[in-house]
Design a protein around this motif. Structure first.
Motif, PDB file in Angstrom:
ATOM      1  N   MET A  37     -21.549   4.509 -65.982  1.00  0.00           N
ATOM      2  CA  MET A  37     -22.930   4.060 -65.895  1.00  0.00           C
ATOM      3  C   MET A  37     -23.289   3.297 -67.170  1.00  0.00           C
ATOM      4  SD  MET A  37     -26.361   6.042 -64.629  1.00  0.00           S
ATOM      5  CE  MET A  37     -26.293   7.377 -65.834  1.00  0.00           C
ATOM      6  N   LEU A  38     -23.865   2.119 -66.986  1.00  0.00           N
ATOM      7  CA  LEU A  38     -24.278   1.261 -68.086  1.00  0.00           C
ATOM      8  C   LEU A  38     -25.792   1.045 -67.965  1.00  0.00           C
ATOM      9  CD1 LEU A  38     -23.155  -0.529 -70.440  1.00  0.00           C
ATOM     10  CD2 LEU A  38     -23.091  -2.410 -68.796  1.00  0.00           C
ATOM     11  N   ILE A  39     -26.546   1.450 -68.988  1.00  0.00           N
ATOM     12  CA  ILE A  39     -28.006   1.387 -68.941  1.00  0.00           C
ATOM     13  C   ILE A  39     -28.511   0.488 -70.064  1.00  0.00           C
ATOM     14  CG2 ILE A  39     -30.148   2.713 -69.073  1.00  0.00           C
ATOM     15  CD1 ILE A  39     -28.571   5.136 -68.086  1.00  0.00           C
ATOM     16  N   PHE A  40     -29.372  -0.466 -69.713  1.00  0.00           N
ATOM     17  CA  PHE A  40     -29.928  -1.402 -70.686  1.00  0.00           C
ATOM     18  C   PHE A  40     -31.329  -0.946 -71.090  1.00  0.00           C
ATOM     19  CE2 PHE A  40     -26.569  -3.825 -68.772  1.00  0.00           C
ATOM     20  CZ  PHE A  40     -26.076  -4.595 -69.821  1.00  0.00           C
ATOM     21  N   PRO A  41     -31.530  -0.590 -72.355  1.00  0.00           N
ATOM     22  CA  PRO A  41     -32.843  -0.116 -72.806  1.00  0.00           C
ATOM     23  C   PRO A  41     -33.908  -1.218 -72.723  1.00  0.00           C
ATOM     24  CG  PRO A  41     -31.123   0.422 -74.399  1.00  0.00           C
ATOM     25  CD  PRO A  41     -30.531  -0.531 -73.423  1.00  0.00           C
ATOM     26  N   GLY A  42     -35.117  -0.826 -72.358  1.00  0.00           N
ATOM     27  CA  GLY A  42     -36.262  -1.723 -72.423  1.00  0.00           C
ATOM     28  C   GLY A  42     -36.299  -2.828 -71.399  1.00  0.00           C
ATOM     29  N   GLU A  43     -35.335  -2.874 -70.492  1.00  0.00           N
ATOM     30  CA  GLU A  43     -35.292  -3.959 -69.512  1.00  0.00           C
ATOM     31  C   GLU A  43     -35.825  -3.504 -68.168  1.00  0.00           C
ATOM     32  OE1 GLU A  43     -34.651  -6.957 -70.197  1.00  0.00           O
ATOM     33  OE2 GLU A  43     -33.386  -6.979 -71.975  1.00  0.00           O
ATOM     34  N   GLY A  44     -36.304  -4.487 -67.392  1.00  0.00           N
ATOM     35  CA  GLY A  44     -36.757  -4.240 -66.038  1.00  0.00           C
ATOM     36  C   GLY A  44     -35.792  -4.813 -65.015  1.00  0.00           C
ATOM     37  N   HIS A  45     -36.313  -5.070 -63.838  1.00  0.00           N
ATOM     38  CA  HIS A  45     -35.481  -5.508 -62.717  1.00  0.00           C
ATOM     39  C   HIS A  45     -34.921  -6.915 -62.928  1.00  0.00           C
ATOM     40  CE1 HIS A  45     -34.121  -4.656 -58.662  1.00  0.00           C
ATOM     41  NE2 HIS A  45     -34.556  -5.817 -58.222  1.00  0.00           N
ATOM     42  N   ARG A 102     -48.599   0.455 -60.168  1.00  0.00           N
ATOM     43  CA  ARG A 102     -47.709  -0.131 -61.161  1.00  0.00           C
ATOM     44  C   ARG A 102     -46.848  -1.192 -60.499  1.00  0.00           C
ATOM     45  NH1 ARG A 102     -42.749   4.166 -62.070  1.00  0.00           N
ATOM     46  NH2 ARG A 102     -42.296   4.534 -59.879  1.00  0.00           N
ATOM     47  N   VAL A 103     -46.217  -2.045 -61.343  1.00  0.00           N
ATOM     48  CA  VAL A 103     -45.325  -3.069 -60.824  1.00  0.00           C
ATOM     49  C   VAL A 103     -44.267  -3.360 -61.878  1.00  0.00           C
ATOM     50  CG1 VAL A 103     -46.588  -5.106 -61.674  1.00  0.00           C
ATOM     51  CG2 VAL A 103     -45.241  -5.272 -59.569  1.00  0.00           C
ATOM     52  N   ASP A 104     -43.083  -3.691 -61.410  1.00  0.00           N
ATOM     53  CA  ASP A 104     -41.976  -3.952 -62.314  1.00  0.00           C
ATOM     54  C   ASP A 104     -42.283  -5.125 -63.243  1.00  0.00           C
ATOM     55  OD1 ASP A 104     -39.060  -3.443 -62.979  1.00  0.00           O
ATOM     56  OD2 ASP A 104     -38.991  -5.580 -62.489  1.00  0.00           O
ATOM     57  N   LYS A 141     -17.313   8.842 -49.436  1.00  0.00           N
ATOM     58  CA  LYS A 141     -16.295   7.900 -48.974  1.00  0.00           C
ATOM     59  C   LYS A 141     -15.894   6.894 -50.046  1.00  0.00           C
ATOM     60  CE  LYS A 141     -17.755   8.040 -44.099  1.00  0.00           C
ATOM     61  NZ  LYS A 141     -18.157   7.209 -42.926  1.00  0.00           N
ATOM     62  N   ILE A 142     -16.595   6.907 -51.185  1.00  0.00           N
ATOM     63  CA  ILE A 142     -16.287   5.949 -52.249  1.00  0.00           C
ATOM     64  C   ILE A 142     -15.186   6.521 -53.136  1.00  0.00           C
ATOM     65  CG2 ILE A 142     -17.190   4.725 -54.270  1.00  0.00           C
ATOM     66  CD1 ILE A 142     -19.928   4.700 -52.943  1.00  0.00           C
ATOM     67  N   ASN A 143     -14.088   5.777 -53.234  1.00  0.00           N
ATOM     68  CA  ASN A 143     -12.948   6.241 -54.025  1.00  0.00           C
ATOM     69  C   ASN A 143     -12.449   5.194 -55.013  1.00  0.00           C
ATOM     70  OD1 ASN A 143     -12.462   8.931 -52.734  1.00  0.00           O
ATOM     71  ND2 ASN A 143     -12.191   7.641 -50.915  1.00  0.00           N
ATOM     72  N   ILE A 144     -13.029   4.001 -54.998  1.00  0.00           N
ATOM     73  CA  ILE A 144     -12.585   2.953 -55.910  1.00  0.00           C
ATOM     74  C   ILE A 144     -13.361   3.039 -57.219  1.00  0.00           C
ATOM     75  CG2 ILE A 144     -11.906   1.390 -54.038  1.00  0.00           C
ATOM     76  CD1 ILE A 144     -14.523  -0.114 -54.420  1.00  0.00           C
ATOM     77  N   PRO A 145     -12.822   2.514 -58.316  1.00  0.00           N
ATOM     78  CA  PRO A 145     -13.570   2.479 -59.577  1.00  0.00           C
ATOM     79  C   PRO A 145     -14.937   1.820 -59.367  1.00  0.00           C
ATOM     80  CG  PRO A 145     -11.295   1.863 -59.963  1.00  0.00           C
ATOM     81  CD  PRO A 145     -11.465   1.952 -58.472  1.00  0.00           C
ATOM     82  N   PHE A 146     -15.971   2.453 -59.939  1.00  0.00           N
ATOM     83  CA  PHE A 146     -17.333   2.081 -59.553  1.00  0.00           C
ATOM     84  C   PHE A 146     -18.222   2.035 -60.801  1.00  0.00           C
ATOM     85  CE2 PHE A 146     -21.477   2.463 -57.594  1.00  0.00           C
ATOM     86  CZ  PHE A 146     -21.328   1.874 -56.333  1.00  0.00           C
ATOM     87  N   ALA A 147     -18.777   0.865 -61.090  1.00  0.00           N
ATOM     88  CA  ALA A 147     -19.707   0.699 -62.206  1.00  0.00           C
ATOM     89  C   ALA A 147     -21.135   0.783 -61.686  1.00  0.00           C
ATOM     90  CB  ALA A 147     -19.484  -0.637 -62.902  1.00  0.00           C
ATOM     91  N   VAL A 148     -21.909   1.698 -62.241  1.00  0.00           N
ATOM     92  CA  VAL A 148     -23.326   1.853 -61.910  1.00  0.00           C
ATOM     93  C   VAL A 148     -24.114   1.258 -63.072  1.00  0.00           C
ATOM     94  CG1 VAL A 148     -25.153   3.483 -61.338  1.00  0.00           C
ATOM     95  CG2 VAL A 148     -22.789   3.976 -60.670  1.00  0.00           C
ATOM     96  N   VAL A 149     -24.825   0.153 -62.816  1.00  0.00           N
ATOM     97  CA  VAL A 149     -25.468  -0.615 -63.891  1.00  0.00           C
ATOM     98  C   VAL A 149     -26.959  -0.698 -63.610  1.00  0.00           C
ATOM     99  CG1 VAL A 149     -25.401  -2.765 -65.206  1.00  0.00           C
ATOM    100  CG2 VAL A 149     -23.331  -1.939 -64.052  1.00  0.00           C
ATOM    101  N   HIS A 150     -27.766  -0.398 -64.645  1.00  0.00           N
ATOM    102  CA  HIS A 150     -29.201  -0.353 -64.392  1.00  0.00           C
ATOM    103  C   HIS A 150     -29.990  -0.646 -65.670  1.00  0.00           C
ATOM    104  CE1 HIS A 150     -31.012   0.876 -60.515  1.00  0.00           C
ATOM    105  NE2 HIS A 150     -32.140   0.862 -61.221  1.00  0.00           N
ATOM    106  N   SER A 151     -31.243  -1.014 -65.482  1.00  0.00           N
ATOM    107  CA  SER A 151     -32.180  -1.204 -66.587  1.00  0.00           C
ATOM    108  C   SER A 151     -33.084   0.016 -66.690  1.00  0.00           C
ATOM    109  CB  SER A 151     -33.024  -2.455 -66.370  1.00  0.00           C
ATOM    110  OG  SER A 151     -32.230  -3.621 -66.437  1.00  0.00           O
ATOM    111  N   GLU A 152     -33.318   0.444 -67.916  1.00  0.00           N
ATOM    112  CA  GLU A 152     -34.055   1.683 -68.151  1.00  0.00           C
ATOM    113  C   GLU A 152     -35.479   1.629 -67.628  1.00  0.00           C
ATOM    114  OE1 GLU A 152     -34.215   4.824 -71.845  1.00  0.00           O
ATOM    115  OE2 GLU A 152     -34.413   2.697 -72.291  1.00  0.00           O
ATOM    116  N   GLN A 153     -36.109   0.441 -67.701  1.00  0.00           N
ATOM    117  CA  GLN A 153     -37.504   0.302 -67.290  1.00  0.00           C
ATOM    118  C   GLN A 153     -37.653  -0.402 -65.937  1.00  0.00           C
ATOM    119  OE1 GLN A 153     -39.850   1.829 -69.040  1.00  0.00           O
ATOM    120  NE2 GLN A 153     -38.273   2.486 -70.465  1.00  0.00           N
ATOM    121  N   ASP A 154     -36.628  -0.355 -65.124  1.00  0.00           N
ATOM    122  CA  ASP A 154     -36.700  -0.967 -63.785  1.00  0.00           C
ATOM    123  C   ASP A 154     -37.587  -0.104 -62.904  1.00  0.00           C
ATOM    124  OD1 ASP A 154     -36.265  -1.997 -61.223  1.00  0.00           O
ATOM    125  OD2 ASP A 154     -34.151  -2.408 -61.597  1.00  0.00           O
ATOM    126  N   TRP A 155     -38.717  -0.665 -62.489  1.00  0.00           N
ATOM    127  CA  TRP A 155     -39.627   0.057 -61.596  1.00  0.00           C
ATOM    128  C   TRP A 155     -39.567  -0.486 -60.165  1.00  0.00           C
ATOM    129  CZ3 TRP A 155     -44.809   1.208 -64.627  1.00  0.00           C
ATOM    130  CH2 TRP A 155     -44.538   2.168 -65.606  1.00  0.00           C
TER     131      TRP A 155
END
Length: 618
Positions: free
Chosen positions: A584-592, A148-150, A547-561
Motif C-alpha cells: 500500500m502506497l499512501i500520499f499525504p495531503g492529496e485528494g482524488h 463535503r466534497v473532494d 480470488k486475487i493472487n497476483i502481486p497487487f499495489a494498493v495506491v491512495h491519497s490520504e485526503q481523498d474524499w
C-alpha cells in the motif's frame, strides 16, 4: 518523457482574445518549490509569444468588453488566488481582492466597470480566520448528506457566495452564504444570472435551477426551473441559454450534457437544442461563447474534444478544430477564434482557428500513439489507443483504464502513458462501455452491469493490442485510478491469469462502505448499481478478494474524499491476511486529483513508484 521531465512540461490553460490581443495562461510544475508556476503570455498573429505578466501563477484571464482591461487570478507562492486587473495599454497589475479563501474566475459586466465572481467565505473562527490552528475550531454540526466534497473539504461552513467588485476594489456581496452559487453571468449592466441548487438547496438535491439578482444587492429570484443539471448560463436577445441534462430522481449519472434555451420572460418551457444521444458538451473546456448568431462549445466525440459552431437555434453544428485532438479551452471576440489544442504529442498549442497558425510551448519528446479498434464478444465495437515505446519489441504491456466511468481517454496528450512508454512499456488505453463521448447509450450501458460489458470491452481491446508482434502477451499488467482502480481490482480477481501484477489506485472496492464514506456516496452507488445491497455487493471487487493472487499495489491519497482511504485499507488488509504479495502506497495531503493536479513532487514520486513496480514484475 521521464518522471523528472514533469518540470519541462509547459501546459497552456485558459485563453482570451480581443482584437490583436491574445492572452494564454501557462502552468509548469516546479519541483524545487513544489508548486505550479506561470504567467500570462501574449500570442502574436504569426505564432510567436512574449511574456505579458510575471506573477508566480496567473490564470483565468478575461479581457473587458471595451478592450481596456484584463482581469485575472494571481497566486503568489502557496497563497490563495486573488483577483487582479491590469490595463491593456500597460502598467502594473492591481490587486482587487484579499479574501481568506481566495476568489473565483472573473466575469466582466457589459459596460466594463464591474466584475462578478464567486468566492467561498468561511465562518468566523475557521479556515485561518484566527491565529489558532484547525484543531482549535469548534465542532461541526452536520445535518445533511452533501456536507463535503473532494479537493475542497467541508462545505457548510464556507459556502460559495456571489460578489461584485468595481475597479477601485469596492466589493459587494450579493448572496448570504445560505446556499451554493456557481457560474454567474450578466444579463445586463445591472442584473446577473447564476446557477444554484433547487429551492436554494433547502434539501439535498442533484437538480439546479437558474436565479437572478441585482448587481447592487437584494433578494435572488427564480428565473428558470430546469429538468436536471443547469450550468454556465448566458443570455442572447430574449432567451437564456445554459448547459444541462435531463433526469428524474437520482438518475443523474452518464447523461449527455446539452445546450438548452428558454424565453427570458418565462413564457416557454426549456428546449434542448442539441441531440441528447449524440452530442455531449465538455464543460471542462470552458463555457459556451457567443459568436454572432452562433455559439461555440466543445463536444466529446470518440476521444476527440471538438470545438463546434452551433446555431443559437440549435443543431449538430460545424467542427472548427479538434478532429483527432482535444480542445482544452477557447475564446472568440466575434472575428477571431482561438483555441488551446492538445494532441498526442503536445500538451497544448494555441491555434488561430481557420488560419493554420499554431504556437507551442516547452514540451518533451513523445512516443508514437496508434488508434485501435476491434470487436467485443457480443459484436460491439471497441475503441482506444496504444502508446508504443521505441524499438521493435515485443514490449511488455500495461493496460491502463480511465476513471469515471463516464469519462474517457482522449486524443490529447497523456503524460502518464508517455512516461510508461518512454520506460519501455506499450500502454493500452481503452474506452469501454460506460465511457463518455460515444453516445449516451454507450455511457449508460454499465448501469446495473459493472463487471460485465465493460470488462468484455477492455479485454477485447487488449487482445487487439496483444495480436501485434510488438506487444508481449506474456508480460501484461493492469492499472487504473478511481473507476479504473475498480477495474484493476475486478480484473485481478476474475481474470488474474492474464496479468503479472496490478496497480489499483484511488479505487472503489466496496460499495457498502463507499455509500457512507464518499462525498458522492449518498446517491452514486444507488444510481449505478441500484439500491439492493446484494446487487452492490455483487458489483464490489472486495467481494472477490479471495480470488486475487497476483502481486497487487494498493495506491491512495490520504485526503481523498471521492474514493476514501478506507477503500484502499479494506482491500490491502484482505489481501495481506491471505498472504498475497500486496503493498500500500499512501500520499499525504492529496485528494482524488493527485495524478492530474497534485503537488509536483508527489506526481514525480508516484511516477517513480509506478516504474519501479512494473520494472519488478514486467
Amino acid at each position: 518523457m521521464r518522471p523528472e521531465d514533469l518540470e519541462l512540461l509547459t501546459t497552456p490553460g485558459t485563453v482570451a482574445v480581443s482584437g490583436d490581443l491574445v492572452l494564454v495562461s501557462i502552468a509548469t510544475p516546479d519541483l524545487a518549490t513544489n508548486t505550479y508556476r506561470g504567467g500570462l503570455h501574449r500570442v502574436h498573429p504569426d505564432g510567436s509569444t512574449t511574456s505579458w505578466t510575471h506573477g508566480d501563477r496567473d490564470h483565468a484571464q478575461r479581457i473587458s468588453p471595451d478592450g481596456a482591461w484584463v482581469a485575472f487570478l494571481r497566486v503568489s507562492g502557496k497563497s490563495k488566488p486573488q483577483l487582479h486587473v491590469m490595463p491593456v495599454a500597460g502598467g502594473e497589475p492591481r490587486k482587487l481582492t484579499d479574501l481568506p479563501l481566495g476568489a473565483g474566475a472573473p466575469v466582466w459586466s457589459p459596460d466594463s466597470t464591474r466584475i462578478a465572481f464567486v468566492a467561498r467565505v468561511p465562518e468566523a473562527g475557521r479556515y485561518g480566520t484566527t491565529d489558532d490552528g484547525p484543531e482549535s475550531e469548534a465542532p461541526r454540526r452536520i445535518t445533511r448528506l452533501d456536507y463535503r466534497v473532494d479537493d475542497v473539504g467541508f462545505l457548510l461552513d464556507r459556502r460559495p457566495r456571489l460578489h461584485v467588485v468595481d475597479l477601485d476594489g469596492a466589493v459587494t456581496e450579493l448572496t448570504d452564504g445560505s446556499y451554493d452559487v456557481s457560474d454567474p453571468a450578466w444579463l445586463s449592466d445591472s442584473d446577473l444570472v447564476f446557477s444554484a441548487p433547487r429551492d436554494f438547496g433547502a434539501t439535498e438535491t442533484l437538480f439546479n435551477d437558474l436565479y437572478t439578482v441585482s448587481a447592487s444587492g437584494g433578494t435572488a429570484s427564480l428565473l428558470m426551473r430546469g429538468l436536471g443539471e443547469m450550468s454556465m448560463p448566458f443570455a442572447v436577445d430574449s432567451f437564456v441559454y445554459w448547459l444541462g441534462t435531463e433526469f428524474t430522481g437520482i438518475d443523474a449519472v452518464a447523461r449527455n450534457m446539452g445546450l438548452w434555451r428558454a424565453p427570458l420572460d418565462g413564457s416557454g418551457a426549456p428546449e434542448r437544442l442539441t441531440d441528447e444521444e449524440t452530442v455531449d458538451v465538455e464543460r471542462l473546456s470552458g463555457p459556451p461563447v457567443v459568436d454572432g448568431s452562433d455559439v461555440l462549445l466543445v463536444v466529446r466525440n470518440r476521444g476527440a474534444l471538438e470545438l463546434r459552431r452551433i446555431p443559437l437555434s440549435g443543431g449538430p453544428g460545424e467542427v472548427l478544430t479538434g478532429t483527432s485532438a482535444a480542445v482544452r479551452s477557447f475564446a472568440s471576440d466575434g472575428s477571431t477564434v482561438v483555441a488551446v489544442v492538445s494532441t498526442p504529442d503536445s500538451a497544448g498549442e494555441v491555434e488561430f482557428v481557420g488560419t493554420g497558425v499554431r504556437t507551442s510551448f516547452s514540451s518533451v519528446p513523445t512516443r508514437r500513439v496508434v488508434e485501435l479498434t476491434g470487436t467485443a464478444s457480443d459484436g460491439y465495437e471497441v475503441h482506444g489507443w496504444l502508446v508504443l515505446p521505441d524499438g521493435d519489441g515485443p514490449h511488455p504491456v500495461v493496460l491502463a483504464v480511465h476513471g469515471g466511468p463516464f469519462m474517457y481517454h482522449s486524443w490529447g496528450f497523456f503524460d502518464e502513458a508517455q512516461v510508461y512508454a518512454t520506460a519501455g512499456y506499450a500502454v493500452v488505453l481503452p474506452n469501454p462501455r460506460g465511457s463518455a463521448g460515444y453516445g449516451q447509450a454507450h455511457g449508460q450501458a454499465v448501469i446495473g452491469k459493472f463487471g460485465t460489458v465493460d470488462v468484455d470491452d477492455v479485454l477485447s481491446l487488449l487482445d487487439v493490442a496483444l495480436a501485434r508482434p510488438d506487444c508481449d502477451a506474456d508480460r501484461v499488467g493492469v492499472m487504473g485510478g478511481s473507476y479504473g482502480g475498480f477495474m484493476a481490482s475486478w480484473l485481478s480477481a476474475h481474470h488474474g491469469e492474464r496479468f503479472r501484477a496490478a496497480w489499483s489506485e484511488r479505487a472503489v472496492n466496496a460499495w457498502d462502505s463507499f455509500s457512507g464514506s464518499s462525498d458522492i456516496g449518498y446517491y452514486f452507488p444507488d444510481a449505478y448499481c441500484g439500491p439492493d445491497p446484494e446487487a452492490q455487493r455483487a458489483m464490489s471487487p472486495l467481494t472477490y478478494a479471495e480470488k486475487i493472487n497476483i502481486p497487487f499495489a494498493v495506491v491512495h491519497s490520504e485526503q481523498d474524499w471521492r474514493c476514501p482511504l478506507e477503500q484502499a485499507q479494506r482491500m490491502f488488509v484482505a489481501l495481506r491476511r491471505r498472504g498475497v504479495e500486496a503493498e500500500m502506497l499512501i500520499f499525504p495531503g492529496e485528494g482524488h486529483e493527485l495524478t492530474r493536479s497534485g503537488q509536483p513532487r508527489h506526481r514525480k514520486q508516484r511516477f517513480d513508484a509506478v516504474l519501479e513496480w512494473w520494472g519488478r514484475y514486467l
